[in-house]
Design a protein around this motif. Structure first.
Motif, PDB file in Angstrom:
ATOM      1  N   CYS A 199     107.656  38.619 -25.746  1.00 11.86           N
ATOM      2  CA  CYS A 199     107.622  38.831 -24.294  1.00 11.86           C
ATOM      3  C   CYS A 199     106.594  37.851 -23.733  1.00 11.86           C
ATOM      4  O   CYS A 199     106.200  36.903 -24.432  1.00 11.86           O
ATOM      5  CB  CYS A 199     107.278  40.282 -23.944  1.00 11.86           C
ATOM      6  N   ASP A 200     106.164  38.066 -22.513  1.00 14.16           N
ATOM      7  CA  ASP A 200     105.170  37.171 -21.905  1.00 14.16           C
ATOM      8  C   ASP A 200     103.927  37.950 -21.496  1.00 14.16           C
ATOM      9  O   ASP A 200     104.022  39.100 -21.049  1.00 14.16           O
ATOM     10  CB  ASP A 200     105.765  36.472 -20.682  1.00 14.16           C
ATOM     11  N   ASN A 201     102.799  37.305 -21.612  1.00 10.68           N
ATOM     12  CA  ASN A 201     101.536  37.935 -21.195  1.00 10.68           C
ATOM     13  C   ASN A 201     101.367  37.780 -19.681  1.00 10.68           C
ATOM     14  O   ASN A 201     100.470  37.105 -19.196  1.00 10.68           O
ATOM     15  CB  ASN A 201     100.359  37.308 -21.951  1.00 10.68           C
ATOM     16  N   ASP A 202     102.294  38.397 -18.955  1.00 13.95           N
ATOM     17  CA  ASP A 202     102.305  38.377 -17.492  1.00 13.95           C
ATOM     18  C   ASP A 202     102.312  39.809 -16.967  1.00 13.95           C
ATOM     19  O   ASP A 202     102.844  40.725 -17.610  1.00 13.95           O
ATOM     20  CB  ASP A 202     103.543  37.644 -16.963  1.00 13.95           C
ATOM     21  N   THR A 203     101.756  39.991 -15.782  1.00 15.72           N
ATOM     22  CA  THR A 203     101.655  41.316 -15.173  1.00 15.72           C
ATOM     23  C   THR A 203     103.031  41.861 -14.797  1.00 15.72           C
ATOM     24  O   THR A 203     103.862  41.149 -14.223  1.00 15.72           O
ATOM     25  CB  THR A 203     100.772  41.255 -13.915  1.00 15.72           C
ATOM     26  N   ASN A 204     103.256  43.134 -15.108  1.00 15.71           N
ATOM     27  CA  ASN A 204     104.471  43.837 -14.696  1.00 15.71           C
ATOM     28  C   ASN A 204     104.218  44.422 -13.310  1.00 15.71           C
ATOM     29  O   ASN A 204     103.795  45.569 -13.152  1.00 15.71           O
ATOM     30  CB  ASN A 204     104.797  44.945 -15.698  1.00 15.71           C
ATOM     31  N   GLY A 205     104.470  43.604 -12.279  1.00 15.28           N
ATOM     32  CA  GLY A 205     104.212  44.023 -10.909  1.00 15.28           C
ATOM     33  C   GLY A 205     105.092  45.168 -10.461  1.00 15.28           C
ATOM     34  O   GLY A 205     104.696  45.965  -9.608  1.00 15.28           O
ATOM     35  N   ALA A 206     106.278  45.273 -11.028  1.00 20.76           N
ATOM     36  CA  ALA A 206     107.184  46.367 -10.653  1.00 20.76           C
ATOM     37  C   ALA A 206     106.593  47.704 -11.067  1.00 20.76           C
ATOM     38  O   ALA A 206     106.600  48.671 -10.304  1.00 20.76           O
ATOM     39  CB  ALA A 206     108.549  46.151 -11.286  1.00 20.76           C
ATOM     40  N   ARG A 207     106.074  47.776 -12.288  1.00 18.69           N
ATOM     41  CA  ARG A 207     105.504  49.049 -12.762  1.00 18.69           C
ATOM     42  C   ARG A 207     104.196  49.376 -12.061  1.00 18.69           C
ATOM     43  O   ARG A 207     103.960  50.528 -11.673  1.00 18.69           O
ATOM     44  CB  ARG A 207     105.268  49.003 -14.271  1.00 18.69           C
ATOM     45  N   LEU A 208     103.332  48.398 -11.873  1.00 15.04           N
ATOM     46  CA  LEU A 208     101.986  48.667 -11.358  1.00 15.04           C
ATOM     47  C   LEU A 208     101.931  48.776  -9.844  1.00 15.04           C
ATOM     48  O   LEU A 208     101.197  49.606  -9.305  1.00 15.04           O
ATOM     49  CB  LEU A 208     101.028  47.568 -11.822  1.00 15.04           C
ATOM     50  N   TYR A 209     102.693  47.927  -9.166  1.00 12.52           N
ATOM     51  CA  TYR A 209     102.514  47.831  -7.725  1.00 12.52           C
ATOM     52  C   TYR A 209     103.798  48.054  -6.932  1.00 12.52           C
ATOM     53  O   TYR A 209     103.805  47.878  -5.709  1.00 12.52           O
ATOM     54  CB  TYR A 209     101.934  46.451  -7.360  1.00 12.52           C
ATOM     55  N   GLY A 210     104.873  48.426  -7.620  1.00 14.19           N
ATOM     56  CA  GLY A 210     106.133  48.663  -6.928  1.00 14.19           C
ATOM     57  C   GLY A 210     106.763  47.414  -6.353  1.00 14.19           C
ATOM     58  O   GLY A 210     107.564  47.481  -5.411  1.00 14.19           O
ATOM     59  N   GLN A 211     106.414  46.265  -6.915  1.00 11.01           N
ATOM     60  CA  GLN A 211     106.979  45.016  -6.415  1.00 11.01           C
ATOM     61  C   GLN A 211     108.425  44.880  -6.863  1.00 11.01           C
ATOM     62  O   GLN A 211     108.839  45.481  -7.861  1.00 11.01           O
ATOM     63  CB  GLN A 211     106.159  43.833  -6.938  1.00 11.01           C
ATOM     64  N   PRO A 212     109.217  44.083  -6.166  1.00  9.42           N
ATOM     65  CA  PRO A 212     110.603  43.861  -6.604  1.00  9.42           C
ATOM     66  C   PRO A 212     110.631  43.261  -8.008  1.00  9.42           C
ATOM     67  O   PRO A 212     109.744  42.497  -8.395  1.00  9.42           O
ATOM     68  CB  PRO A 212     111.144  42.868  -5.561  1.00  9.42           C
ATOM     69  N   ALA A 213     111.645  43.618  -8.779  1.00 10.49           N
ATOM     70  CA  ALA A 213     111.772  43.090 -10.134  1.00 10.49           C
ATOM     71  C   ALA A 213     111.841  41.568 -10.102  1.00 10.49           C
ATOM     72  O   ALA A 213     112.443  40.980  -9.201  1.00 10.49           O
ATOM     73  CB  ALA A 213     113.022  43.663 -10.798  1.00 10.49           C
ATOM     74  N   GLU A 214     111.233  40.951 -11.075  1.00 12.39           N
ATOM     75  CA  GLU A 214     111.244  39.485 -11.164  1.00 12.39           C
ATOM     76  C   GLU A 214     112.661  39.016 -11.514  1.00 12.39           C
ATOM     77  O   GLU A 214     113.551  39.804 -11.860  1.00 12.39           O
ATOM     78  CB  GLU A 214     110.254  39.030 -12.234  1.00 12.39           C
ATOM     79  N   ALA A 215     112.842  37.740 -11.469  1.00 11.71           N
ATOM     80  CA  ALA A 215     114.145  37.158 -11.804  1.00 11.71           C
ATOM     81  C   ALA A 215     114.543  37.538 -13.225  1.00 11.71           C
ATOM     82  O   ALA A 215     113.701  37.714 -14.092  1.00 11.71           O
ATOM     83  CB  ALA A 215     114.089  35.643 -11.645  1.00 11.71           C
ATOM     84  N   GLU A 216     115.827  37.656 -13.441  1.00  8.92           N
ATOM     85  CA  GLU A 216     116.328  38.032 -14.759  1.00  8.92           C
ATOM     86  C   GLU A 216     115.826  37.048 -15.822  1.00  8.92           C
ATOM     87  O   GLU A 216     115.795  35.843 -15.595  1.00  8.92           O
ATOM     88  CB  GLU A 216     117.864  38.026 -14.724  1.00  8.92           C
ATOM     89  N   GLY A 217     115.466  37.578 -16.960  1.00 11.88           N
ATOM     90  CA  GLY A 217     114.965  36.739 -18.035  1.00 11.88           C
ATOM     91  C   GLY A 217     113.461  36.684 -18.119  1.00 11.88           C
ATOM     92  O   GLY A 217     112.927  35.985 -18.966  1.00 11.88           O
ATOM     93  N   HIS A 218     112.736  37.448 -17.246  1.00 12.83           N
ATOM     94  CA  HIS A 218     111.278  37.485 -17.301  1.00 12.83           C
ATOM     95  C   HIS A 218     110.856  38.731 -18.065  1.00 12.83           C
ATOM     96  O   HIS A 218     111.336  39.825 -17.774  1.00 12.83           O
ATOM     97  CB  HIS A 218     110.695  37.490 -15.891  1.00 12.83           C
ATOM     98  N   TYR A 219     109.983  38.566 -19.014  1.00 11.13           N
ATOM     99  CA  TYR A 219     109.606  39.664 -19.899  1.00 11.13           C
ATOM    100  C   TYR A 219     108.090  39.831 -19.840  1.00 11.13           C
ATOM    101  O   TYR A 219     107.352  38.874 -20.111  1.00 11.13           O
ATOM    102  CB  TYR A 219     110.083  39.370 -21.323  1.00 11.13           C
ATOM    103  N   PHE A 220     107.645  41.033 -19.481  1.00  9.24           N
ATOM    104  CA  PHE A 220     106.254  41.244 -19.125  1.00  9.24           C
ATOM    105  C   PHE A 220     105.382  41.617 -20.322  1.00  9.24           C
ATOM    106  O   PHE A 220     105.872  41.853 -21.431  1.00  9.24           O
ATOM    107  CB  PHE A 220     106.157  42.331 -18.057  1.00  9.24           C
ATOM    108  N   LYS A 221     104.071  41.728 -20.058  1.00 10.97           N
ATOM    109  CA  LYS A 221     103.069  42.038 -21.078  1.00 10.97           C
ATOM    110  C   LYS A 221     103.399  43.323 -21.839  1.00 10.97           C
ATOM    111  O   LYS A 221     103.138  43.413 -23.040  1.00 10.97           O
ATOM    112  CB  LYS A 221     101.693  42.162 -20.411  1.00 10.97           C
TER     113      LYS A 221
END
Length: 882
Positions: free
Chosen positions: A250-272
């Motif tokens: 996966c990627d060491n990037d923030t999961n904004g959807a889980r933490l802050y309710g942000q819209p899901a990132e583009a398909e193919g992005h894999y979070f921390k």
């Protein structure tokens, strides 16, 4: 010379980077000031334990039993899953400052068992329950408890009943500076077969989300069971996983959807948290099917029979390995033997009667100190202003708030931490104490640590040393000079008497600036009476000395003034050493000698000659409250504040004085022309044993009276050392009344029952190793002058008279027996916990607590604060020579 000593020498002289990789991950990055970008400075809530698995950190990384390179770009640690927890065990859990009934507190069982100074071999143990980890129960049970009750610990939950847990040993052995063998061995201590997933993880610290145009590193599966990691600064590394397990990316990037309710990132992005979600929740879309990313894990599913063990082997290497496991077992065995040889050599001076237990305690103390190194990254200017990209923004509050006057501070170094979970940031006075035992195994590292804090990117332009990240402006006791001189002498002893004068001289010059800062900022009325504020001793005062006093006015501090007297003598002694090869330092030595005399005068006669800190009736030193109406009141709290004058003592040989004519002439002029100062200095004009001269705040009569109190078992002397507060105050609390409130100080041997200072900063009587260590050392210096001509009753009232060296060794013995087994095989530090005291899988694994109960010696506070409790390694060594 052992192989490990050779590696240390090669690191220094040939610049072979044996220390490039080490245990530099912190144990808690969440809840720290560095990661706090909140509008109100509430660091504990801005990034919580629950958020940590989903948020990419800005300033560092954490992990379980992990390692990283010395810039923390590439990280490795172990994650575990017992099949029932709702999240992977990939970081240590604990209570925040607001959740614990005594403040922040890690709620895990883990032990550092071994390490060489180059980390050529390391070993730690984590105890992982087979039942569901009781996160909620720990939070709720502690929330129900008052300050008057003990903490609710992990063992209290019953999760380890019937030995239903795994012992997970994580070991490292270096085949080369950038070629690391890794072994994870899981023991099933329970009565039935159990399954556990072991997920060794490799990832890059996120350095690409904060600045536009930053280049992202890359990992991918290069062959079955192998990860190829490429970084623009580090180059290429390979992680080889024995038995070719499935690799998860996966990627060491923030999961904004889980933490802050942000819209899901583009398909193919894999979070921390992708690996967590795949393993625990079975979410196949959380990991990258292309086997690529910036974070990877090897998935081992182990079924372990009752009483059995399974081992996972890995190798992290920069050079490509055609057969990574062909020589694995032999190399591992070799590094283990070399570690044994290193410590066998170090412990030769421990007498045979000290036994295997003393050697085990000392070796684990060294392990705790060496494992507590951390890559500490904090650029205050950038932290205050926020980042170009990402969610870390700034505002007016931040620019004017915490640490805003420390914009020059830039830290990006390997630093010895007090405790990598509870105190995962350096503290100025803690670090000074750490360096003394560290110098026993790695003098170069100890010297470099002392250099760090006086560098321009640490020390404030005003000359102040940074205290700690929560408040860099706070004031710690000025012990840096003491540690510098001690480490210099220890290093010289290891090098046939050849001291590192370049080290001593460079630190001395910076400490002269720091001394001037103290004089200019903390002697408000220029009367040589100092008001240090916090000074690490808020635990025993009537008031919060870092805040405005409820009475107005100020406190003239016995401890602040005594620390400065000690500082002056430390600087004088260093100047005399430097003057052996450069006579110009004699003038500096004279300056500090004179400053010491004026402080001694102020301590004795008061800053204006009317009201001093010594109470003749009680035979003790007290703080003095000076109120706006001009009244002065002694705050008659019998605490270590009144014992700290012991620390200001130095002994100088006649031979040294004869070689320093300019200094000697200045000293004699002061004594001849300032007789009121001369009479205050203990025995300067009366040479003692071997024509030695004594400089100290305590004349013989006062020393005797002070020691009579200190060695009284109804007051300071406990079975396990010197209490921070006299037990006299248990039945006779000190009460200071104002029109608004009564302020009470009462002896409490364990945890605080007051919340005056917030958090867990309200101790009222426990035993502290650093203060006790300084008492032991000071008594030894007094003995160096008096020899057998000065004896005191120890304990007071016993009829047993000892010289001061014997008293020092008695205190050392009482301190060390906190952690050593007694005649019944029990360790006082373990208290009444039968599992810790008797279970073969617990009883020989040590914890080095922050402080200890003033009556029964059991461990309290942060339970991995090996830093200053690691001073036990010196006390054990000193007992060997008694």
């Amino acid at each position: 010379m052992t192989q490990e000593q050779q590696r240390l020498q090669d690191t220094t002289t040939h610049l072979i980077p044996w220390k490039k990789f080490g245990p530099y991950l912190t144990e808690r990055q969440w809840g720290t000031v560095r990661e706090d970008y909140s509008p109100d400075g509430n660091a504990w809530d801005y990034v919580s334990h629950d958020m940590a698995r989903s948020k990419a950190y800005r300033w560092g990384e954490e992990g379980l039993g992990g390692i990283s390179d010395d810039q923390q770009l590439l990280c490795f640690s172990v994650a575990l899953w017992n099949g029932v927890d709702k999240q992977l065990k990939e970081r240590l859990f604990g209570l925040t400052n607001g959740q614990g009934n005594h403040g922040e507190d890690v709620k895990e069982l883990y032990y550092y068992l071994d390490s060489t100074p180059t980390h050529s071999y390391m070993k730690m143990l984590y105890k992982y329950p087979q039942r569901k980890f009781p996160y909620r129960k720990l939070i709720e049970a502690n929330a129900r408890r008052s300050r008057q009750e003990p903490e609710f610990e992990l063992l209290d939950t019953g999760v380890f009943d019937k030995s239903r847990y795994f012992d997970v040993f994580v070991e490292y052995a270096k085949a080369g500076p950038e070629d690391i063998l890794i072994k994870v061995t899981v023991h099933n201590r329970g009565p039935k077969r159990a399954t556990v997933q072991v997920l060794p993880q490799l990832w890059f610290r996120n350095t690409w989300s904060w600045e536009y145009g930053a280049k992202r590193p890359h990992m991918h599966q290069s062959q079955p069971g192998a990860v190829h990691a490429e970084h623009p600064l580090l180059g290429h590394y390979h992680l080889y996983c024995d038995d070719a397990p499935r690799l998860l990316f996966c990627d060491n990037d923030t999961n904004g959807a889980r933490l802050y309710g942000q819209p899901a990132e583009a398909e193919g992005h894999y979070f921390k948290d992708g690996i967590n979600d795949f393993v625990v929740e079975g979410d196949e879309e959380a990991i990258n099917p292309e086997q690529t990313g910036t974070k990877a894990a090897a998935q081992y599913v182990l079924s372990v029979g009752a009483g059995e063990a399974r081992t996972v082997r890995l190798r992290l290497s920069q050079p490509w390995q055609d057969a990574p496991f062909a020589d694995f077992d032999h190399l591992f065995w070799t590094r283990q033997q070399e570690a044994n040889e290193f410590y066998d050599c170090l412990q030769e001076s421990l007498p045979a009667e000290a036994g295997a237990d003393a050697r085990n305690v000392q070796r684990q103390a060294f392990a705790g100190m060496l494992w507590s190194k951390q890559y500490y990254y904090y650029d205050v200017s950038k932290w205050l202003d926020g980042d170009q990209a990402g969610e870390n923004v700034s505002g007016d509050y931040r620019r004017r708030g915490r640490n805003s006057n420390w914009r020059h501070l830039y830290n990006a170094d390997i630093i010895s931490m007090p405790d990598k979970w509870e105190y995962p940031w350096y503290a100025a006075w803690d670090l000074a104490f750490h360096c003394v035992p560290l110098a026993m195994v790695d003098a170069e590292f100890a010297k470099n640590q002392l250099r760090l804090l006086v560098q321009d990117r640490y020390m404030h332009p005003s000359g102040q040393l940074p205290a700690y990240e929560w408040n860099l402006n706070d004031v710690n006791p000025p012990v840096h000079a003491w540690a510098t001189w001690r480490v210099y002498k220890m290093d010289a002893k290891l090098n046939d008497g050849r001291g590192d004068r370049a080290f001593l001289e460079s630190v001395f010059h910076k400490l002269a600036l720091n001394f001037t800062w103290w004089v200019n900022r903390k002697d408000r009325d220029e009367r040589n009476i100092f008001e240090g504020g916090f000074l690490g001793l808020d635990n025993i005062g009537v008031f919060d000395r870092s805040a405005p006093l409820p009475t107005g006015g100020k406190i003239e501090q016995s401890d602040g003034t005594s620390w400065m007297a000690m500082f002056a003598l430390n600087m004088m002694r260093m100047a005399l050493e430097l003057a052996k090869t450069n006579p110009v330092y004699q003038e500096m030595a004279g300056k500090f000698f004179e400053h010491f005399l004026y402080i001694a005068d102020a301590m004795t006669r008061g800053g204006d000659g009317r009201f001093n800190l010594w109470d003749e009736e009680d035979g003790f030193y007290y703080d003095v409250l000076h109120t706006p109406d001009g009244a002065r009141t002694r705050l008659k709290v019998r605490s270590i504040v009144g014992l700290i004058p012991l620390f200001a003592v130095e002994v100088i040989d006649e031979e040294l004085l004869n070689s320093m004519p300019e200094f000697t002439e200045r000293a004699r002029w002061l004594i001849d022309n300032r007789p009121h100062l001369a009479q205050l200095v203990s025995r300067w004009q009366e040479p003692g044993k071997g024509a030695r001269h004594l400089l100290g705040l305590l004349r013989r009569s006062r020393l005797k009276r002070l020691l009579a109190r200190m060695l009284d078992e109804t007051e300071f002397l406990a079975d396990y050392g010197i209490r921070a507060l006299s037990r006299y105050h248990q039945e006779h609390p000190y009460i200071f009344s104002t029109a608004e409130a009564d302020f009470t100080v009462q002896y409490v041997p364990g945890e605080a029952e007051s919340s005056m200072f917030g958090g867990n900063s309200n101790w009222r009587g426990p035993i502290w190793f650093p203060i006790n260590y300084l008492i032991v050392e000071s008594l030894q210096r007094y003995f160096f002058y008096y020899d057998n001509k000065f004896k005191v009753e120890c304990p007071t009232g016993s009829g047993n008279y000892l010289n001061l060296q014997e008293v020092a060794m008695e205190l050392a013995s009482r301190l060390t027996k906190i952690l050593l087994k007694d005649e019944k095989g029990r360790r006082p530090a373990f208290g009444q916990d039968e599992l810790l005291q008797t279970d073969p899988n617990f009883k020989d694994y040590l914890l080095f607590h922050e402080y200890f109960h003033g009556d029964d010696g059991h461990g309290l506070g942060a339970n991995h604060q090996t830093g200053w409790t690691g001073l036990i390694v010196r006390l054990l060594q000193q007992r060997a020579y008694s």
